[in-house]
Design an enzyme around this catalytic site. Sequence first.
Site, mmCIF file in Angstrom:
data_model
loop_
_atom_site.group_PDB
_atom_site.id
_atom_site.type_symbol
_atom_site.label_atom_id
_atom_site.label_comp_id
_atom_site.label_asym_id
_atom_site.label_seq_id
_atom_site.Cartn_x
_atom_site.Cartn_y
_atom_site.Cartn_z
ATOM 1 N N ASP A 89 7.505 6.050 -20.609
ATOM 2 C CA ASP A 89 7.970 4.839 -21.538
ATOM 3 C C ASP A 89 6.984 5.132 -23.050
ATOM 4 O O ASP A 89 6.052 4.693 -23.042
ATOM 5 C CB ASP A 89 7.218 3.333 -20.834
ATOM 6 N N GLU A 182 -2.937 -2.417 -20.455
ATOM 7 C CA GLU A 182 -2.061 -2.587 -20.761
ATOM 8 C C GLU A 182 -1.627 -4.358 -19.992
ATOM 9 O O GLU A 182 -1.585 -3.131 -18.784
ATOM 10 C CB GLU A 182 -1.518 -1.199 -21.069
ATOM 11 N N GLU A 191 3.040 -10.635 -12.801
ATOM 12 C CA GLU A 191 2.231 -9.850 -12.366
ATOM 13 C C GLU A 191 1.644 -9.327 -12.390
ATOM 14 O O GLU A 191 1.208 -7.805 -12.833
ATOM 15 C CB GLU A 191 3.294 -8.822 -11.706
ATOM 16 N N HIS A 331 10.028 0.412 -20.218
ATOM 17 C CA HIS A 331 10.710 -0.135 -18.847
ATOM 18 C C HIS A 331 10.291 -1.957 -18.070
ATOM 19 O O HIS A 331 10.336 -1.650 -17.010
ATOM 20 C CB HIS A 331 9.228 0.652 -18.044
#
Length: 391
Positions: A89, A182, A191, A331
């Site tokens: 990505d 990240e 999540e 993504h």
Amino acid sequence: MGRRKNNNNNSQSSMNITNTITRFQDEEDDTTVSSNLEDSVTAIDKATEDEAMCDADVSYTDADDDKTSADYYFDSYSHFGIHEEMLKDVVRTKTYQNVIYQNKFLFKNKVVLDVGAGTGILSLFCAKAGAAHVYAVECSHMADMAKQIVETNGFSDVITVLKGKIEEIDLPVAKVDIIISEWMGYFLVFENMLNTVLYARDKWLVDDGLVLPDKASLYLTAIEDAEYKDDKIEFWNNVYGFNMSCIKKQAIMEPLVDTVDQNQIVTNCQLLKTMDISKMAPGDASFTAPFKLVAQRNDYIHALVAYFDVSFTKCHKLMGFSTGPKSRATHWKQTVLYLEDVLTICEGETVTGSMSVAPNKKNPRDVDIMLKYSLEGRRCSASRIQYYKMR
């Protein structure tokens, strides 16, 4: 998660909320970039693929009956495939690389904590930018690979990989100057590791230390999506001549993570929530926000779509990226929430309501969403409350 039909995501266009475009030159790639953050923010338009993953198998522990959903979450990050997807990505990875390489003054001789380090790519960027030391914390088995990657690339004296949960490990230092992570998930907070980052911030970050990225904003818009809603939701009304609509009720409660064609957008985009990662409290990730979506043309509305922007405001130039439908695909894609009603809306009419977002009580990595919406238009009148579960 299905793949949307006839997707035509335009990598050259971006949503410009403030009509301001920031441009910069990449140190390694001569590229011009643009994005759609609330302020002028930089993202990647053209970039080369990231470094290839090490060709190595990852060992797994046998699943047992005592495993929780959190255990499966960490196990999923043990496999190289998910890291390959994130590394490839280029919007995500090249933005982080540019933030670090183009702002070396922030990292020079500083102690950095990389939360959820994965393969260690962000730690490697920081080490190359001149950090005094980087502590890369990774809970999954990928930590073993990260140690090998660090050693292979000659950074063992600068990067220390620690395997374990942030909440359970001991750092060899009392404080760090920078926390980088990240942490973002689908729908920004699904999540994700936000609370883990906040825990690390409160425990280890020096006063006036940096959290990177430091801002994240969640947005909402509305789309026409008759064909795909029919394929994913209405399909259950008649399955080879049998009524399976009981599954339809479950299907509509599960948000769909997928790419949305910008031509499907019917309304303006509404900012729902901005999170200041350097200051917010853990509970601030739960919120209720009003919205007002104004139709830009006569059309039908089948779903609301959420996406997020991320920004690094402490850089020499404001930098970041967007996951919106009018920006280059990532993504994270977008999150589609199908409505039970099909709204017929005319240009200038508004869909008003509110969205409530909170972690699931049993599993905080899951997200519960309550959506209230209403339309009082010339051709349609509707008012409803819907509940969604991201699992």
